[in-house]
Enzyme design. Sequence first.
Site, PDB file in Angstrom:
ATOM      1  N   LYS A 100      -3.053  -0.147 -24.712  1.00 17.28           N
ATOM      2  CA  LYS A 100      -3.486  -0.332 -26.110  1.00 17.28           C
ATOM      3  C   LYS A 100      -2.240  -0.301 -27.004  1.00 17.28           C
ATOM      4  O   LYS A 100      -1.404  -1.187 -26.876  1.00 17.28           O
ATOM      5  CB  LYS A 100      -4.540   0.715 -26.460  1.00 17.28           C
ATOM      6  CG  LYS A 100      -5.785   0.599 -25.562  1.00 17.28           C
ATOM      7  CD  LYS A 100      -6.885   1.553 -25.965  1.00 17.28           C
ATOM      8  CE  LYS A 100      -8.145   1.325 -25.162  1.00 17.28           C
ATOM      9  NZ  LYS A 100      -8.296   2.213 -23.995  1.00 17.28           N
ATOM     10  N   TYR A 111       0.851  -1.204   0.000  1.00 13.89           N
ATOM     11  CA  TYR A 111       0.000   0.000   0.000  1.00 13.89           C
ATOM     12  C   TYR A 111       0.874   1.237   0.000  1.00 13.89           C
ATOM     13  O   TYR A 111       1.878   1.283   0.718  1.00 13.89           O
ATOM     14  CB  TYR A 111      -0.892   0.021   1.250  1.00 13.89           C
ATOM     15  CG  TYR A 111      -2.350  -0.083   0.893  1.00 13.89           C
ATOM     16  CD1 TYR A 111      -2.953   0.914   0.126  1.00 13.89           C
ATOM     17  CD2 TYR A 111      -3.117  -1.172   1.285  1.00 13.89           C
ATOM     18  CE1 TYR A 111      -4.282   0.807  -0.230  1.00 13.89           C
ATOM     19  CE2 TYR A 111      -4.451  -1.273   0.922  1.00 13.89           C
ATOM     20  CZ  TYR A 111      -5.032  -0.281   0.159  1.00 13.89           C
ATOM     21  OH  TYR A 111      -6.332  -0.371  -0.206  1.00 13.89           O
ATOM     22  N   ARG A 166      -2.676  -2.986 -17.996  1.00 12.34           N
ATOM     23  CA  ARG A 166      -3.925  -2.207 -17.965  1.00 12.34           C
ATOM     24  C   ARG A 166      -3.790  -1.123 -16.911  1.00 12.34           C
ATOM     25  O   ARG A 166      -3.585  -1.396 -15.739  1.00 12.34           O
ATOM     26  CB  ARG A 166      -5.101  -3.106 -17.594  1.00 12.34           C
ATOM     27  CG  ARG A 166      -5.269  -4.296 -18.489  1.00 12.34           C
ATOM     28  CD  ARG A 166      -6.595  -4.962 -18.240  1.00 12.34           C
ATOM     29  NE  ARG A 166      -7.645  -4.150 -18.796  1.00 12.34           N
ATOM     30  CZ  ARG A 166      -7.993  -4.174 -20.075  1.00 12.34           C
ATOM     31  NH1 ARG A 166      -7.396  -4.990 -20.905  1.00 12.34           N
ATOM     32  NH2 ARG A 166      -8.955  -3.395 -20.514  1.00 12.34           N
ATOM     33  N   THR A 212      -4.969   5.537 -21.587  1.00 11.69           N
ATOM     34  CA  THR A 212      -4.752   4.227 -20.985  1.00 11.69           C
ATOM     35  C   THR A 212      -3.326   3.824 -21.344  1.00 11.69           C
ATOM     36  O   THR A 212      -2.649   4.507 -22.117  1.00 11.69           O
ATOM     37  CB  THR A 212      -5.735   3.169 -21.532  1.00 11.69           C
ATOM     38  OG1 THR A 212      -5.660   3.189 -22.953  1.00 11.69           O
ATOM     39  CG2 THR A 212      -7.156   3.440 -21.081  1.00 11.69           C
ATOM     40  N   ASP A 247      -7.427  12.976 -25.204  1.00  8.22           N
ATOM     41  CA  ASP A 247      -7.484  11.586 -24.752  1.00  8.22           C
ATOM     42  C   ASP A 247      -6.830  10.734 -25.833  1.00  8.22           C
ATOM     43  O   ASP A 247      -7.413  10.522 -26.901  1.00  8.22           O
ATOM     44  CB  ASP A 247      -8.944  11.181 -24.525  1.00  8.22           C
ATOM     45  CG  ASP A 247      -9.065   9.767 -23.964  1.00  8.22           C
ATOM     46  OD1 ASP A 247      -8.117   8.977 -24.126  1.00  8.22           O
ATOM     47  OD2 ASP A 247     -10.126   9.451 -23.377  1.00  8.22           O
ATOM     48  N   GLU A 303      -0.523   4.921  -0.417  1.00  4.92           N
ATOM     49  CA  GLU A 303      -1.314   6.141  -0.689  1.00  4.92           C
ATOM     50  C   GLU A 303      -0.422   7.368  -0.586  1.00  4.92           C
ATOM     51  O   GLU A 303       0.400   7.482   0.322  1.00  4.92           O
ATOM     52  CB  GLU A 303      -2.487   6.223   0.285  1.00  4.92           C
ATOM     53  CG  GLU A 303      -3.570   5.211  -0.072  1.00  4.92           C
ATOM     54  CD  GLU A 303      -4.779   5.279   0.837  1.00  4.92           C
ATOM     55  OE1 GLU A 303      -4.839   6.149   1.710  1.00  4.92           O
ATOM     56  OE2 GLU A 303      -5.663   4.423   0.666  1.00  4.92           O
TER      57      GLU A 303
HETATM   58  N1  DSN Z   1     -12.788  -0.206 -24.176  1.00  8.84           N
HETATM   59  C1  DSN Z   1     -12.082   0.779 -24.955  1.00  8.84           C
HETATM   60  C2  DSN Z   1     -12.111   0.463 -26.388  1.00  8.84           C
HETATM   61  O1  DSN Z   1     -12.310  -0.690 -26.727  1.00  8.84           O
HETATM   62  O2  DSN Z   1     -11.910   1.336 -27.221  1.00  8.84           O
HETATM   63  C3  DSN Z   1     -12.609   2.102 -24.682  1.00  8.84           C
HETATM   64  O3  DSN Z   1     -12.767   2.289 -23.330  1.00  8.84           O
END
Ligand code: DSN
Length: 418
Positions: free
Chosen positions: A230, A55, A236, A227, A201, A57
């Site tokens: 990707k 932990y 993740r 994120t 984004d 924080e």
């Molecule tokens: N789940 C993502 C996507 O597939 O584009 C978006 O949050």
Amino acid sequence: MSHAVSTVRPVDPELAELLAAEEDLQRDTIRLIASENYVSAAVLAATGSVLTNKYSEGYPTKRYYEGQQNIDRIEQLCIDRAKSLFGADHANVQPYSGSPANLAVYLAFCKPGDTVMGLGLPAGGHLTHGWNVSISGMFFRAVQYGVRKDTHRIDLDEVRALALKERPRLMFAGGTAIPRTIDFAAYAEIAREVGAIFVADIAHIAGLVAAGVHPSPVAHADVVSSTTHKTLRGPRGGLLLCKEGHAKAIDRAVFPGLQGGPHNHTTAGLAVALREAATPEFKSYAAQIIKNAQALAAGLVERGFAVITGGTDNHLVLVDVTSKGVAGKPLAKALDVAGLVCNYNTVPFDPRKPFDPSGIRLGTSAVTSRGMGVAEMAQIAGWIDQVAQAPTDAAVLARVRGEVVEVTRRFPAPGLAI
Ligand code: DSN
């Protein structure tokens, strides 16, 4: 058998079987979901490490728990790598994923009821950019822009006109089904003109931005949200980059505003991924993602598919499949049986419902991580066409499934035991 499966099996054979089955699935199918990828074995190992036990924080050197000797250094390493890779003043690597990252941005800059603006979900935006079923559309007065009917591309003159009329406090660029280059500089100019906070984004394109094969929003946006799993090919998680002047507001919004302790195992995995993303090999990888997506789009156009905008500039191909006499959902399900995994997706101005839309969305990040190239993209386009012509023909689906497995054998998936 992977180390994970052999370790879990004696303790929990039921879970181990499921884990092994998922490994087989990820190894033996061609994964075309535009938001997915394969992390490297190193990222996987860091993410599955003992750091999950801790932990912490707070932020490096300012924690509410002791025993942070290593955690502080790990988080600081990750922050420094994120800043250096993207050329940002400030990085917060604690958001649990993209949606919490975006919520933190709202918390940093908005009050409930403020006007916010983003690309509508059916036009390729994201739920958290103000869509009505999301908290972002419930707690704020969200106005949504779309794409042009004739080109299916974002028209920045329309965005500007809407922004001038609505005067949003915060304006998002980016989304989940945008196959074309995003003009971040033009968005920033509009935001400046109307006094809005501009948030880029880049969840889908972060790896392309990091590699320099998509223009970077960092110099233009107040905040860049992303994120990490990707095209960036990390675990993740979520990431926020911002100008120094916004650093305090962003950090306070993430913790204690929205989250508790950061997921240190994810931070470690991200640190490894950021190091990988700074290499020349990653730059070649990102360039190949785009070449592959363009080859896949061209292969589909050749076979009579209506590819939205006629092609792609990035990793993503959005296809209206109804001209083939099939809708998006049954085709995605048939492709899944054939070993080609994608998702059904709305297309701009879709006359069908979101749960049964006209399109499928394809991405090339994962197949490129396996080393597949333009020749394999042509083959994939051919298989998609064969399945679209016979989505209920079990023999066709079984034949394609067999051919898919043969091809996957030639391209080992990173992080998966052969
Ligand atoms: N789940 C993502 C996507 O597939 O584009 C978006 O949050």
